[in-house]
Design a protein around this motif. Structure first.
Motif, PDB file in Angstrom:
ATOM      1  N   LEU A 287      58.048  50.123  65.909  1.00  0.00           N
ATOM      2  CA  LEU A 287      57.602  51.010  64.837  1.00  0.00           C
ATOM      3  C   LEU A 287      56.200  50.621  64.395  1.00  0.00           C
ATOM      4  O   LEU A 287      55.920  49.452  64.165  1.00  0.00           O
ATOM      5  N   GLU A 288      55.352  51.604  64.268  1.00  0.00           N
ATOM      6  CA  GLU A 288      54.002  51.359  63.777  1.00  0.00           C
ATOM      7  C   GLU A 288      53.898  51.922  62.364  1.00  0.00           C
ATOM      8  O   GLU A 288      53.747  53.125  62.166  1.00  0.00           O
ATOM      9  N   ILE A 289      54.024  51.044  61.395  1.00  0.00           N
ATOM     10  CA  ILE A 289      53.925  51.453  59.995  1.00  0.00           C
ATOM     11  C   ILE A 289      52.725  50.738  59.387  1.00  0.00           C
ATOM     12  O   ILE A 289      52.792  49.543  59.082  1.00  0.00           O
ATOM     13  N   PRO A 290      51.619  51.424  59.228  1.00  0.00           N
ATOM     14  CA  PRO A 290      50.418  50.773  58.684  1.00  0.00           C
ATOM     15  C   PRO A 290      50.596  50.428  57.209  1.00  0.00           C
ATOM     16  O   PRO A 290      50.839  51.300  56.379  1.00  0.00           O
ATOM     17  N   VAL A 291      50.513  49.150  56.907  1.00  0.00           N
ATOM     18  CA  VAL A 291      50.639  48.678  55.528  1.00  0.00           C
ATOM     19  C   VAL A 291      49.299  48.131  55.072  1.00  0.00           C
ATOM     20  O   VAL A 291      48.684  47.312  55.761  1.00  0.00           O
ATOM     21  N   ASN A 292      48.850  48.590  53.915  1.00  0.00           N
ATOM     22  CA  ASN A 292      47.591  48.127  53.344  1.00  0.00           C
ATOM     23  C   ASN A 292      47.870  47.246  52.134  1.00  0.00           C
ATOM     24  O   ASN A 292      48.555  47.662  51.198  1.00  0.00           O
ATOM     25  N   ILE A 293      47.345  46.036  52.171  1.00  0.00           N
ATOM     26  CA  ILE A 293      47.574  45.065  51.107  1.00  0.00           C
ATOM     27  C   ILE A 293      46.564  45.270  49.975  1.00  0.00           C
ATOM     28  O   ILE A 293      45.362  45.402  50.214  1.00  0.00           O
ATOM     29  N   LYS A 294      47.062  45.273  48.753  1.00  0.00           N
ATOM     30  CA  LYS A 294      46.208  45.478  47.584  1.00  0.00           C
ATOM     31  C   LYS A 294      45.356  44.244  47.306  1.00  0.00           C
ATOM     32  O   LYS A 294      45.833  43.113  47.373  1.00  0.00           O
ATOM     33  N   VAL A 295      44.081  44.480  46.977  1.00  0.00           N
ATOM     34  CA  VAL A 295      43.160  43.404  46.589  1.00  0.00           C
ATOM     35  C   VAL A 295      42.435  43.866  45.326  1.00  0.00           C
ATOM     36  O   VAL A 295      41.660  44.819  45.364  1.00  0.00           O
ATOM     37  N   ASP A 296      42.680  43.191  44.206  1.00  0.00           N
ATOM     38  CA  ASP A 296      42.140  43.641  42.923  1.00  0.00           C
ATOM     39  C   ASP A 296      40.785  43.035  42.578  1.00  0.00           C
ATOM     40  O   ASP A 296      39.954  43.683  41.952  1.00  0.00           O
ATOM     41  N   HIS A 297      40.563  41.790  42.958  1.00  0.00           N
ATOM     42  CA  HIS A 297      39.356  41.077  42.518  1.00  0.00           C
ATOM     43  C   HIS A 297      38.157  41.417  43.402  1.00  0.00           C
ATOM     44  O   HIS A 297      38.244  41.384  44.630  1.00  0.00           O
ATOM     45  N   VAL A 298      37.035  41.723  42.770  1.00  0.00           N
ATOM     46  CA  VAL A 298      35.825  42.116  43.507  1.00  0.00           C
ATOM     47  C   VAL A 298      35.352  40.999  44.432  1.00  0.00           C
ATOM     48  O   VAL A 298      34.987  41.243  45.593  1.00  0.00           O
ATOM     49  N   ASP A 299      35.362  39.762  43.949  1.00  0.00           N
ATOM     50  CA  ASP A 299      34.872  38.646  44.766  1.00  0.00           C
ATOM     51  C   ASP A 299      35.793  38.358  45.946  1.00  0.00           C
ATOM     52  O   ASP A 299      35.335  37.926  47.011  1.00  0.00           O
ATOM     53  N   VAL A 300      37.085  38.593  45.770  1.00  0.00           N
ATOM     54  CA  VAL A 300      38.020  38.420  46.890  1.00  0.00           C
ATOM     55  C   VAL A 300      37.750  39.481  47.947  1.00  0.00           C
ATOM     56  O   VAL A 300      37.803  39.205  49.155  1.00  0.00           O
TER      57      VAL A 300
END
Length: 506
Positions: free
Chosen positions: A78-91
């Motif tokens: 299964l190809e399920i594209p998951v995008n991880i949240k990144v909140d901090h600008v510097d990260v």
């Protein structure tokens, strides 16, 4: 041996595919996570939100996405594209993301694990940058746990007891072969049998949590609160507004009761719950005061505070976590938890009523004409709210000291939370004393009350989101610094607008 393993993995994959087992029917499946037993729907929703910041992945609901990702442990292609949240600008900069990019694909993030680990090892200060970097790493770890079959747990009956195994441990070749021919699909049979065994031993109490999240009673309470204010303001007949107010209170009582039944404790152990309880408390206190004073302004102020709290609960997901988590040991005393914390939060609710009326009066005095009689009348209402708040806060601080002596062996230790609670108490006692002795004139009293609530916000939110130190670490959270800074800025602007060249009314 390898041949048998390959055949087994293929058979498992085919079984899942044929049955299309990954659907919303799994919402009610019992799992164990975070020290509690809950429906798969809750686990999946919390997990997907934690990883992606959304309640869905593509067009799949959380349960379906969680299930399909778990199938990767069995070689499901299964190809399920998951995008991880990144909140901090510097990260985001560290990970090479674009300025307007708020998420990063798992496939891309996996190639930057070394960069994150190196950066974390070099960081000494536990600031927001390090916390967010750790959280991104944790989100990726959560994804890995899902696709490796460790996140989804299955109940197994052993001698009239239930234990939980990860789906990777549960779906053994022996179990699948034993279930062959028993039903239309062996995997479906095994999951159904596991759920049936759980219900037979423990019952369906865990289903309360599914009802709690799906009924969304707090959303209905928000709608009812808005309708109540509209009814009170638009119509001269107070009956419709009263009915909506009663409905609001009933909905919130029902929702909090469900939360208590799920968690087995008072709903006042984290920032989400304190916001929930404070809004409700403000409305109840306003109704009680109204019963004696017969002034509809109290009800309007209570509804206003309640709406603010409900809005935060609904939309401030970055700083308020609605999940129900196990308590740390020091909080596992329902008597002190129910008395000390609830008393302090109710005091904040009463002071919030005074704050709302004071700000309203400041702005009305600036942009419209307010008679001296009306002004003094509003000041008297504010004074009443503060008296209630100060009495409750004093009681809460004393109860907290007794609990601290019981838990930590000392009544007072100048912990940041303790210190700021005392500061709030002293600030409002000074204002009360000044008003009582006429040292503070009415117009200055209103401005002081409006500004004094910033000390409440510092004790309530500032210690948890900004200072984040001391023995009250179980209440700490993240994401509230911007909110608190915005609140202070808006309040200062209102004070400036309301006091500079203010129309003479008193």
């Amino acid at each position: 041996m390898l041949k048998f393993i390959v055949i087994f993995l293929i058979s498992i994959s085919s079984a899942f595919a044929q049955m299309n087992v990954c659907n919303s029917d799994l919402d009610t499946f019992p799992v164990q996570a975070g020290g509690r037993e809950k429906p798969l729907y809750v686990l999946a929703l919390d997990t997907v939100k934690f990883m992606t910041g959304e309640s869905k992945i593509q067009d799949m609901d959380a349960t379906t996405a969680f299930c399909k990702l778990s199938l990767k442990a069995f070689g499901m292609p299964l190809e399920i594209p998951v995008n991880i949240k990144v909140d901090h600008v510097d990260v985001r900069k560290l990970l090479g993301m674009k300025e307007d990019q708020t998420t990063i694909p798992v496939s891309e993030l996996e190639g930057k694990v070394g960069i994150m680990e190196t950066e974390l090892a070099q960081l000494k200060e536990n600031n927001s940058y390090k916390k967010e970097l750790s959280k991104v790493n944790s989100r990726l770890g959560t994804y890995a746990a899902i696709v490796n079959g460790r996140a989804w747990t299955i109940p197994v009956k052993e001698a009239d007891k239930i234990k939980f195994l990860s789906i990777g441990e549960f779906m053994t070749q022996e179990r699948v072969e034993g279930a062959a021919g028993r039903g239309s699909n062996p995997v479906s049979f095994l999951l159904g049998q596991a759920k049936s065994d759980y219900l037979g031993v423990k019952g369906d109490h865990y289903m309360l949590e599914l009802k709690y999240f799906k009924w969304n009673l707090f959303v209905w309470a928000l709608i009812s609160s808005l309708l109540a204010i509209i009814a009170f303001v638009v119509t001269k007949n107070k009956i419709p507004g009263t009915i909506f107010t009663v409905i609001t209170i009933a909905l919130q009582i029902a929702s909090m009761t469900l939360r208590v039944l799920i968690s087995g404790r008072a709903p006042i152990t984290n920032m989400y719950e304190t916001v929930m309880f404070s809004g409700f408390g403000a409305l109840v206190i306003s109704c009680i005061i109204f019963a004696f004073r017969k002034e509809i302004v109290f009800i309007l102020a209570g509804l206003g505070c309640n709406i603010l709290g409900l809005f935060m609960m609904k939309f401030a997901h970055g700083m308020l976590d609605e999940g129900i988590s196990p308590l740390v040991p020091v909080l596992r005393d329902n008597f002190w938890l129910s008395t000390h914390v609830s008393t302090v939060i109710l005091s904040y609710a009463a002071l919030a009523l005074s704050w709302l009326i004071a700000n309203s009066l400041l702005l009305r005095s600036r942009f419209s004409t307010v008679t001296s009689a009306e002004y003094r009348y509003q000041v008297d209402l504010i004074y009443t709210c503060i008296k209630v708040g100060v009495v409750m806060l004093a009681a809460g601080v004393i109860l907290g000291g007794v609990w601290a002596d019981y838990s930590w062996g000392r009544f007072w230790g100048w912990d940041p939370k303790e210190t700021w609670s005392l500061i709030v108490l002293l600030v409002y006692m000074a204002i009360l004393h000044g008003k009582y002795t006429s040292w503070i004139p009415p117009h200055r009293f209103v401005a002081l009350v409006a500004g004094a609530f910033m000390s409440v916000m510092m004790a309530w939110f500032g210690v948890n989101y900004i200072l984040a130190s001391g023995l009250h670490s179980y209440g700490f959270s993240e994401g509230g610094a911007i909110f608190l800074g915005t609140f202070f800025l808006v309040q200062i602007v209102i004070l400036v607008i309301g006091t500079v060249k203010m129309k003479k009314t008193a």
